[in-house]
Structures are given as structure tokens and as C-alpha cells.
Design a protein around this motif. Structure first.
Motif, PDB file in Angstrom:
ATOM      1  N   HIS A   3      33.980  33.268  58.312  1.00 36.08           N
ATOM      2  CA  HIS A   3      34.104  34.134  57.261  1.00 36.08           C
ATOM      3  C   HIS A   3      34.551  33.082  56.088  1.00 36.08           C
ATOM      4  O   HIS A   3      35.238  32.251  55.924  1.00 36.08           O
ATOM      5  CB  HIS A   3      35.271  34.908  57.356  1.00 36.08           C
ATOM      6  N   ALA A  25      26.466  37.699  51.301  1.00 34.53           N
ATOM      7  CA  ALA A  25      26.807  38.085  52.725  1.00 34.53           C
ATOM      8  C   ALA A  25      26.493  37.479  53.784  1.00 34.53           C
ATOM      9  O   ALA A  25      26.951  37.224  54.831  1.00 34.53           O
ATOM     10  CB  ALA A  25      26.408  39.619  52.365  1.00 34.53           C
ATOM     11  N   GLU A  26      25.052  37.111  53.815  1.00 33.16           N
ATOM     12  CA  GLU A  26      24.424  36.226  54.743  1.00 33.16           C
ATOM     13  C   GLU A  26      25.112  34.972  54.837  1.00 33.16           C
ATOM     14  O   GLU A  26      25.086  34.289  55.826  1.00 33.16           O
ATOM     15  CB  GLU A  26      22.837  36.180  54.346  1.00 33.16           C
ATOM     16  N   GLY A  28      28.194  34.514  54.606  1.00 35.08           N
ATOM     17  CA  GLY A  28      29.486  34.539  55.196  1.00 35.08           C
ATOM     18  C   GLY A  28      30.603  35.366  54.290  1.00 35.08           C
ATOM     19  O   GLY A  28      31.808  35.261  54.740  1.00 35.08           O
ATOM     20  N   PHE A  29      30.239  35.907  53.157  1.00 32.83           N
ATOM     21  CA  PHE A  29      31.154  36.285  52.008  1.00 32.83           C
ATOM     22  C   PHE A  29      31.424  37.888  52.295  1.00 32.83           C
ATOM     23  O   PHE A  29      30.226  38.571  52.595  1.00 32.83           O
ATOM     24  CB  PHE A  29      30.817  36.096  50.657  1.00 32.83           C
ATOM     25  N   ASP A  30      32.555  38.133  52.255  1.00 34.32           N
ATOM     26  CA  ASP A  30      32.794  39.764  52.009  1.00 34.32           C
ATOM     27  C   ASP A  30      32.523  40.075  50.394  1.00 34.32           C
ATOM     28  O   ASP A  30      32.705  39.065  49.738  1.00 34.32           O
ATOM     29  CB  ASP A  30      34.070  40.169  52.521  1.00 34.32           C
ATOM     30  N   THR A  51      27.425  45.738  55.261  1.00 34.54           N
ATOM     31  CA  THR A  51      28.177  46.059  56.408  1.00 34.54           C
ATOM     32  C   THR A  51      27.119  45.755  57.543  1.00 34.54           C
ATOM     33  O   THR A  51      27.683  45.378  58.715  1.00 34.54           O
ATOM     34  CB  THR A  51      28.772  47.468  56.496  1.00 34.54           C
ATOM     35  N   LYS A  53      25.002  43.569  57.994  1.00 39.55           N
ATOM     36  CA  LYS A  53      25.130  42.080  58.235  1.00 39.55           C
ATOM     37  C   LYS A  53      26.387  41.627  58.618  1.00 39.55           C
ATOM     38  O   LYS A  53      26.364  40.342  59.095  1.00 39.55           O
ATOM     39  CB  LYS A  53      24.698  41.606  57.110  1.00 39.55           C
ATOM     40  N   ARG A  55      29.195  41.988  57.518  1.00 38.10           N
ATOM     41  CA  ARG A  55      30.480  41.751  56.517  1.00 38.10           C
ATOM     42  C   ARG A  55      31.098  42.842  55.819  1.00 38.10           C
ATOM     43  O   ARG A  55      30.335  44.274  55.724  1.00 38.10           O
ATOM     44  CB  ARG A  55      29.454  40.808  55.426  1.00 38.10           C
ATOM     45  N   ARG A  56      32.164  42.714  55.126  1.00 36.03           N
ATOM     46  CA  ARG A  56      32.921  43.796  54.753  1.00 36.03           C
ATOM     47  C   ARG A  56      32.231  43.868  53.038  1.00 36.03           C
ATOM     48  O   ARG A  56      32.089  42.948  52.681  1.00 36.03           O
ATOM     49  CB  ARG A  56      34.344  43.736  54.579  1.00 36.03           C
TER      50      ARG A  56
END
Length: 256
Positions: A3, A25-26, A28-30, A51, A53, A55-56
Motif C-alpha cells: 500500500h 491504483a495499479e 498501490g494507492f487507494d 476495487t 485491482k 485497492r480501495r
């Protein structure tokens, strides 16, 4: 995937903003997604893709030209996802194709209201939150190729995008002490709904598109993912020594 934190992307429903949100998002970020309420279905679909992927994602509607809306966007990102580590002030609108002598003040105010006033609010409230967190951050704004070389019949748009560059440099000097970098991206002609709308509403639009392609050494118009790739880098930890820059992503249409 580790994350990386929380990113907020304005103007995320379509085009470059959508591509940036997916790329982050890819990475690693929400992601908190913002756009106008009229884009509800587009944002909901994008949130589902994020989501999927792993991630939130959260959605908040609002107009970046309104200070209270931008403050609420930042508060929402923190409340729903826990922090704010990357702000991407992507939301922008294009101006009518009009020579300066015919530009109406209402058009001037409309373009600058979103394209620079909105970016200012995003920078301001992201900076406040990141300073409060005490962990640094990345603030990123949307300039344009027309913010490096003025374009005829586009005075409000060019002026707003030049202003983003100045704001970015000033904010970088203010915020470096807090380990916050501030940069911008300057796309050239990119295949987006905004570009399509401009071409459709101008005389000889198809010829202009061909002229853009011919003026680009690589021989093609960019895709939103091409812009998202540079945002991905300047949002990363590796980009800690880059600040105050407006990075051209234009296939060499103009050199700077």
C-alpha cells in the motif's frame, strides 16, 4: 502489492483523470475520485475497476472552483481512506475557439475559475493536510502544452495553464521544507473526450487534428495512459528530488 498511501484525483471521470486514477491504483494507492455529480455513473464504474485491482476507492462529487467543495474533498479522502499522500489537481475545461478580441469576460472567468482557481484550492488544502500529517507528500497539477507556448484563439485556456506553472513553482518553494514536492504535467494533443469536443466545434477541425499529428515528431497523438505514466513517476518516492517542474508530455510537438 504494498500500500503506497492515498491519492485524490480531481476530474477523474474521463480522459486523463481516469487514466491517472487507474495507474495510481495499479501503483498501490487507494484513490478518492472527484468529478461533478453529472459524472456519477462514470465515477461509480471507475471505482469498481479500482476495487477489482485490489485497492480501495471512494467517490466525492464537487466543483473544484468552489473552495468549500475542495475542502470537503480533502476531508472526505482522509475520513474514508485514512490520509492524503498524493493530490492530483487534474480537473480542467477547454475554452471556446475565439480570438482574444472576441473573448467574453464570462468565458474568461469560467475557464480561469476551474483551471487555475481550482488548482489553487487543491494545492492549498492538500498542503494543509500533508503538513498536518508530517510525512511529506506529492502535489501535482495539470498544465498544458499551451501553458508553455501560447495558442491562438485560446487566450483564456493558455493563460490558465501558464498560471498553473507559476503556482507550481511558488508552491514548491513554500512546501519543500515539509518534504512535499509540487510538480505539473503539460500534455500535448491527447486523445480524450475534451479534445474530440474541441475538434468537433471548430471549423476545419479534422485538418487541425492532422496538423497536430504532423507537428509531432513521434507521428501520433498521445493517449491518456501516456500522461498517467509521468504522473505515476512524479507521485513516487523516487521523485523526491524533483519539484517545481512542469513536465512536457507531447511527443516532441514543442521542445522546452
Amino acid at each position: 502489492m504494498d500500500h503506497k498511501g492515498v491519492a485524490l484525483v480531481t476530474g477523474a471521470a474521463r480522459g486523463i483523470g481516469r487514466a491517472i486514477a487507474l495507474r495510481l491504483a495499479e501503483d498501490g494507492f487507494d484513490v478518492t475520485l472527484n468529478d461533478l455529480e453529472s459524472s456519477e455513473e462514470h465515477l461509480k464504474t471507475l471505482a469498481q475497476e479500482i476495487t477489482q485491482k485490489g485497492r480501495r476507492a471512494s467517490v466525492i462529487y464537487g466543483d473544484v472552483s468552489q473552495e468549500t467543495d475542495v475542502r470537503s474533498m480533502v476531508d472526505s479522502a482522509v475520513h474514508k481512506l485514512g490520509s492524503l499522500n498524493v493530490m492530483v489537481a487534474n480537473a480542467g475545461i477547454s475554452s471556446q475557439v475565439t480570438p482574444i478580441q472576441d473573448v467574453k469576460v464570462e468565458e474568461w472567468d469560467r475557464i480561469l475559475g476551474v483551471n487555475i482557481r481550482g488548482v489553487f484550492f487543491c494545492y492549498k488544502y492538500a498542503a494543509q493536510q500533508m503538513i498536518k500529517q508530517g510525512r511529506g507528500g506529492r502535489i501535482i497539477g495539470a498544465s498544458s502544452i499551451t501553458g508553455k507556448q501560447g495558442e491562438g484563439q485560446a487566450a483564456p485556456y493558455s493563460a490558465s495553464k501558464f498560471a498553473v506553472r507559476g503556482l507550481t513553482q511558488s508552491a514548491a518553494k513554500d512546501l519543500g521544507v515539509h518534504k512535499i514536492t509540487v510538480n505539473a504535467y503539460a500534455p500535448g494533443a491527447t486523445s480524450t473526450p475534451m479534445l474530440d469536443s474541441v475538434v468537433e466545434n471548430m471549423d476545419g477541425g479534422a485538418a487541425f487534428r492532422e496538423a497536430w499529428i504532423k507537428a509531432t515528431p513521434v507521428g501520433y497523438i498521445g493517449m491518456p495512459s501516456d500522461i498517467a505514466s509521468i504522473v505515476s513517476y512524479i507521485a513516487s518516492k523516487e521523485a523526491h528530488f524533483i519539484t517545481g517542474q512542469t513536465i512536457s508530455v507531447n511527443g516532441g510537438m514543442y521542445f522546452d
